[in-house]
Design a protein around this motif. Structure first.
Motif, PDB file in Angstrom:
ATOM      1  N   ASN A 189       0.827  -1.213   0.000  1.00  0.00           N
ATOM      2  CA  ASN A 189       0.000   0.000   0.000  1.00  0.00           C
ATOM      3  C   ASN A 189       0.855   1.254   0.000  1.00  0.00           C
ATOM      4  N   SER A 190       1.916   1.241   0.796  1.00  0.00           N
ATOM      5  CA  SER A 190       2.805   2.413   0.875  1.00  0.00           C
ATOM      6  C   SER A 190       3.506   2.657  -0.461  1.00  0.00           C
ATOM      7  N   ILE A 191       4.032   1.578  -1.059  1.00  0.00           N
ATOM      8  CA  ILE A 191       4.711   1.707  -2.356  1.00  0.00           C
ATOM      9  C   ILE A 191       3.736   2.173  -3.426  1.00  0.00           C
ATOM     10  N   ASN A 192       2.549   1.588  -3.394  1.00  0.00           N
ATOM     11  CA  ASN A 192       1.527   1.929  -4.377  1.00  0.00           C
ATOM     12  C   ASN A 192       1.153   3.400  -4.289  1.00  0.00           C
ATOM     13  N   GLN A 193       0.950   3.896  -3.076  1.00  0.00           N
ATOM     14  CA  GLN A 193       0.566   5.295  -2.905  1.00  0.00           C
ATOM     15  C   GLN A 193       1.692   6.232  -3.317  1.00  0.00           C
ATOM     16  N   PHE A 194       2.924   5.847  -3.043  1.00  0.00           N
ATOM     17  CA  PHE A 194       4.075   6.651  -3.463  1.00  0.00           C
ATOM     18  C   PHE A 194       4.114   6.783  -4.985  1.00  0.00           C
ATOM     19  N   ILE A 195       3.879   5.677  -5.680  1.00  0.00           N
ATOM     20  CA  ILE A 195       3.873   5.703  -7.151  1.00  0.00           C
ATOM     21  C   ILE A 195       2.782   6.616  -7.671  1.00  0.00           C
ATOM     22  N   LEU A 196       1.581   6.485  -7.122  1.00  0.00           N
ATOM     23  CA  LEU A 196       0.452   7.292  -7.594  1.00  0.00           C
ATOM     24  C   LEU A 196       0.657   8.777  -7.296  1.00  0.00           C
ATOM     25  N   ASP A 197       1.231   9.086  -6.135  1.00  0.00           N
ATOM     26  CA  ASP A 197       1.422  10.486  -5.751  1.00  0.00           C
ATOM     27  C   ASP A 197       2.508  11.176  -6.579  1.00  0.00           C
ATOM     28  N   ASN A 198       3.521  10.418  -6.985  1.00  0.00           N
ATOM     29  CA  ASN A 198       4.694  11.052  -7.598  1.00  0.00           C
ATOM     30  C   ASN A 198       4.844  10.834  -9.099  1.00  0.00           C
ATOM     31  N   PHE A 199       4.194   9.840  -9.655  1.00  0.00           N
ATOM     32  CA  PHE A 199       4.412   9.527 -11.071  1.00  0.00           C
ATOM     33  C   PHE A 199       3.139   9.517 -11.915  1.00  0.00           C
ATOM     34  N   SER A 200       2.038   9.917 -11.309  1.00  0.00           N
ATOM     35  CA  SER A 200       0.759   9.914 -12.027  1.00  0.00           C
ATOM     36  C   SER A 200       0.819  10.732 -13.308  1.00  0.00           C
ATOM     37  N   LEU A 201       1.353  11.942 -13.220  1.00  0.00           N
ATOM     38  CA  LEU A 201       1.410  12.827 -14.381  1.00  0.00           C
ATOM     39  C   LEU A 201       2.333  12.266 -15.461  1.00  0.00           C
ATOM     40  N   LEU A 202       3.425  11.644 -15.051  1.00  0.00           N
ATOM     41  CA  LEU A 202       4.372  11.085 -16.013  1.00  0.00           C
ATOM     42  C   LEU A 202       3.754   9.910 -16.770  1.00  0.00           C
ATOM     43  N   PHE A 203       2.969   9.071 -16.088  1.00  0.00           N
ATOM     44  CA  PHE A 203       2.246   7.994 -16.760  1.00  0.00           C
ATOM     45  C   PHE A 203       1.331   8.571 -17.842  1.00  0.00           C
ATOM     46  N   SER A 204       0.572   9.592 -17.481  1.00  0.00           N
ATOM     47  CA  SER A 204      -0.404  10.176 -18.408  1.00  0.00           C
ATOM     48  C   SER A 204       0.265  10.802 -19.625  1.00  0.00           C
ATOM     49  N   TYR A 205       1.291  11.599 -19.400  1.00  0.00           N
ATOM     50  CA  TYR A 205       1.940  12.294 -20.511  1.00  0.00           C
ATOM     51  C   TYR A 205       2.669  11.323 -21.435  1.00  0.00           C
ATOM     52  N   THR A 206       3.280  10.302 -20.845  1.00  0.00           N
ATOM     53  CA  THR A 206       3.982   9.313 -21.669  1.00  0.00           C
ATOM     54  C   THR A 206       3.006   8.572 -22.567  1.00  0.00           C
ATOM     55  N   ALA A 207       1.877   8.144 -22.012  1.00  0.00           N
ATOM     56  CA  ALA A 207       0.870   7.434 -22.801  1.00  0.00           C
ATOM     57  C   ALA A 207       0.350   8.311 -23.937  1.00  0.00           C
ATOM     58  N   PHE A 208       0.122   9.582 -23.658  1.00  0.00           N
ATOM     59  CA  PHE A 208      -0.387  10.508 -24.674  1.00  0.00           C
ATOM     60  C   PHE A 208       0.626  10.685 -25.808  1.00  0.00           C
ATOM     61  N   VAL A 209       1.894  10.870 -25.460  1.00  0.00           N
ATOM     62  CA  VAL A 209       2.937  11.060 -26.480  1.00  0.00           C
ATOM     63  C   VAL A 209       3.084   9.814 -27.344  1.00  0.00           C
ATOM     64  N   MET A 210       2.896   8.645 -26.756  1.00  0.00           N
ATOM     65  CA  MET A 210       3.006   7.403 -27.534  1.00  0.00           C
ATOM     66  C   MET A 210       1.888   7.296 -28.579  1.00  0.00           C
ATOM     67  N   VAL A 211       0.702   7.792 -28.244  1.00  0.00           N
ATOM     68  CA  VAL A 211      -0.395   7.838 -29.226  1.00  0.00           C
ATOM     69  C   VAL A 211      -0.019   8.739 -30.390  1.00  0.00           C
ATOM     70  N   ILE A 212       0.476   9.922 -30.084  1.00  0.00           N
ATOM     71  CA  ILE A 212       0.864  10.882 -31.129  1.00  0.00           C
ATOM     72  C   ILE A 212       1.987  10.292 -31.992  1.00  0.00           C
ATOM     73  N   THR A 213       2.925   9.603 -31.354  1.00  0.00           N
ATOM     74  CA  THR A 213       4.053   9.011 -32.087  1.00  0.00           C
ATOM     75  C   THR A 213       3.577   7.954 -33.075  1.00  0.00           C
ATOM     76  N   CYS A 214       2.624   7.123 -32.668  1.00  0.00           N
ATOM     77  CA  CYS A 214       2.068   6.108 -33.584  1.00  0.00           C
ATOM     78  C   CYS A 214       1.474   6.760 -34.825  1.00  0.00           C
ATOM     79  N   GLY A 215       0.704   7.830 -34.609  1.00  0.00           N
ATOM     80  CA  GLY A 215       0.102   8.534 -35.741  1.00  0.00           C
ATOM     81  C   GLY A 215       1.145   9.145 -36.660  1.00  0.00           C
ATOM     82  N   MET A 216       2.198   9.700 -36.091  1.00  0.00           N
ATOM     83  CA  MET A 216       3.253  10.322 -36.887  1.00  0.00           C
ATOM     84  C   MET A 216       4.004   9.281 -37.719  1.00  0.00           C
ATOM     85  N   ILE A 217       4.295   8.136 -37.113  1.00  0.00           N
ATOM     86  CA  ILE A 217       5.027   7.079 -37.830  1.00  0.00           C
ATOM     87  C   ILE A 217       4.212   6.569 -39.010  1.00  0.00           C
ATOM     88  N   LEU A 218       2.911   6.450 -38.816  1.00  0.00           N
ATOM     89  CA  LEU A 218       2.035   5.918 -39.871  1.00  0.00           C
ATOM     90  C   LEU A 218       2.101   6.755 -41.136  1.00  0.00           C
TER      91      LEU A 218
END
Length: 512
Positions: free
Chosen positions: A43-72
């Motif tokens: 629980n402690s590790i999980n909460q640490f991840i969510l508190d500190n890396f939530s935004l990085l997960f979101s932005y990385t996923a979004f950029v990967m979508v854009i990258t797929c479209g660009m490569i195509l």
């Protein structure tokens, strides 16, 4: 390239195999012998991840979508994986069946009914919409479009394409570090290779355990629904053992027999299942929710992906969107090894279509049919569905939907079987890649990896999944997903940057 395709033998990559194996084994032992300590730590590790890396997960996923479209639409799209004269190992239908069944695992079967109901009953606070309402139902469809559509398949597609081009066109070794060559250079690549492979093995074991945990819950729910007097504590270990045993048989038969055959069977079951539900279910409501889901997905895609406004600190976002991105990212690196491995002879454009566009469209269709049916019946009896969710768990929802359709006795066994085959297929393909990564002896030409290693990893994954759902339930499944996704996140960031560099100057990095 011919020399690279020859089989060469050397022993186990000890620095890659043993650290994650020991860590996961200790986690299983600790969760069994000291469950309270283990749960508090997780629980402690999980909460640490969510508190500190939530935004990085979101932005990385979004950029990967854009990258797929660009490569195509880039010049890279016309390059053939393996060079001009490379011939595919599978026809398009077999290839797509393997890709689909490798990537969906049990996710769309378990969450296809459970997730839309959660959002319908408990909509996010930032939306300010009442629960059990038409507004929350429409939002729910848009949310599952986001969580099960183009973003998750971009998370798979980018590393898989990077590995395929690195191995077959740049003549790098079969390693998760190989796609990082554009940013690390060859010398530094060799230094980081073992560490990256080791960390990602650990990430996938956690991610696979989370997926298997969901599968065990759902299959057990189906069995208990038909035989309510059976003890849940007895059913779950038996289901786990049966899955592992079947997986071992499949792993022993190799890719061309086991994975290919099971994938095609599962693909046809998926299609027939969808068409049958569409014909006997609430068809008009399904199409209505499909339209509403598309509208809400388009409206919410940017705000939810980039955590704009008051969304950033939402507990709903952490529990659902970030959980989903972490889960997909935990699977992505090792799954990408397998998807890249079977892409030989295809153009990059074909790869993007079959690994990004087509699987995403299939998942969206599935979610429309299963999710739309669930919301239709839930809107008619919201209290009954809420009580069922709270008292019997998310695994029970799909069987109630079948009962409301009047076809429980027909659909429940088919669904349970599809769930079973889905996980076996996904486990087979992913442990194939895990075994390949654990060995110095690997042959692209021979294709199949060491069976004993596949069995070892598959058994460990099964034990961890059973322990987690026994002591932590669905919350344990979510914690495992976040834990596995964090190390994979940083690798995916590096691979995405490398793919953007490769896209602009393919001739600089590719030999073929």
């Amino acid at each position: 390239m011919r020399n690279q395709l020859k089989t060469y033998y050397s022993p186990l990559r000890k620095s890659v195999f043993w650290p994650p194996f020991i860590l996961i084994s200790l986690a299983v032992a600790c969760s069994w012998l000291a469950s309270d300590f283990f749960e508090d730590s997780m629980n402690s590790i999980n909460q640490f991840i969510l508190d500190n890396f939530s935004l990085l997960f979101s932005y990385t996923a979004f950029v990967m979508v854009i990258t797929c479209g660009m490569i195509l639409w880039s010049p890279l799209a016309n390059i053939k994986i393996g060079g001009k004269y490379a011939k595919p190992k599978f026809n398009r239908l077999s290839w797509f069946s393997i890709i689909l069944c490798t990537t969906v695992a049990v996710g769309i079967l378990f969450w296809g009914s459970a997730e839309p109901l959660f959002h319908y009953l408990y909509p996010p606070e930032f939306k300010n919409i009442p629960s059990n309402s038409s507004a929350s139902a429409n939002f729910s469809m848009g949310a599952i479009f986001l969580h099960w559509g183009f973003t998750p398949y971009a998370i798979y597609c980018i590393p898989a394409l990077g590995i395929a081009l690195a191995v077959y066109n740049a003549e790098q070794k079969f390693s998760l570090s190989s796609p990082l060559a554009p940013i690390l250079g060859k010398n530094r690549l060799n230094q980081f290779s073992n560490s990256i492979d080791m960390v990602c093995l650990f990430a996938l074991v956690a991610g696979m355990s989370a997926s298997l945990g969901a599968g065990i819950l759902s299959i057990s729910g189906g069995i208990q629904d038909q035989w309510p007097n059976w003890d849940k504590a007895f059913i779950r270990p038996v289901v786990t053992l049966l899955i592992i045993s079947t997986f071992i048989l499949s792993a022993s038969s190799g890719i061309n027999r086991g994975i290919k055959s099971l994938s095609q069977i599962n693909f046809y079951v998926f299609i027939i299942f969808c068409l049958f539900i569409l014909s006997i279910g609430p068809s008009l409501s399904i199409f209505h929710y499909a339209g509403e889901g598309t509208t809400h997905f388009l409206a919410d895609f940017i705000p939810l992906s980039l955590q704009l406004g008051n969304i950033k600190h939402s507990s709903w976002l952490q529990s659902w969107t970030i959980f989903n991105w972490a889960n997909w990212m935990a699977w992505a690196p090792i799954t990408a090894l397998f998807l890249g491995k079977i892409a030989y002879g295809r153009t990059v454009k074909e790869f993007i279509l079959f690994n990004w566009i087509f699987p995403a469209l299939f998942c969206l269709a599935w979610m429309c049919i299963l999710g739309g049916s669930t919301l239709f019946y839930a809107e008619n009896t919201p209290i009954a569905f809420k009580n069922l969710l709270e008292n019997k768990g998310p695994e029970s929802i799909i069987y109630q939907v079948f009962a409301d359709m009047g076809s429980l006795e027909l659909l429940a066994p088919v669904f349970t079987l599809a769930m079973f085959i889905s996980y076996v297929t996904a486990a087979d393909s992913n442990t194939e890649a895990m075994a390949s990564l654990s060995m110095k002896s690997y042959s692209i030409e021979k294709f199949d990896s060491d069976t004993s290693l596949k069995v070892t990893w598959g058994t460990l994954v099964g034990l961890l999944a059973w322990v987690m759902i026994t002591f932590a339930g669905i919350d344990g499944v979510k914690m495992l997903s976040n834990l596995g996704g964090l190390p994979a996140l940083f690798l995916l960031i590096g691979i995405t940057i490398s793919m953007l560099m490769l896209m602009w100057k393919p001739s600089k990095y590719l030999k073929k």
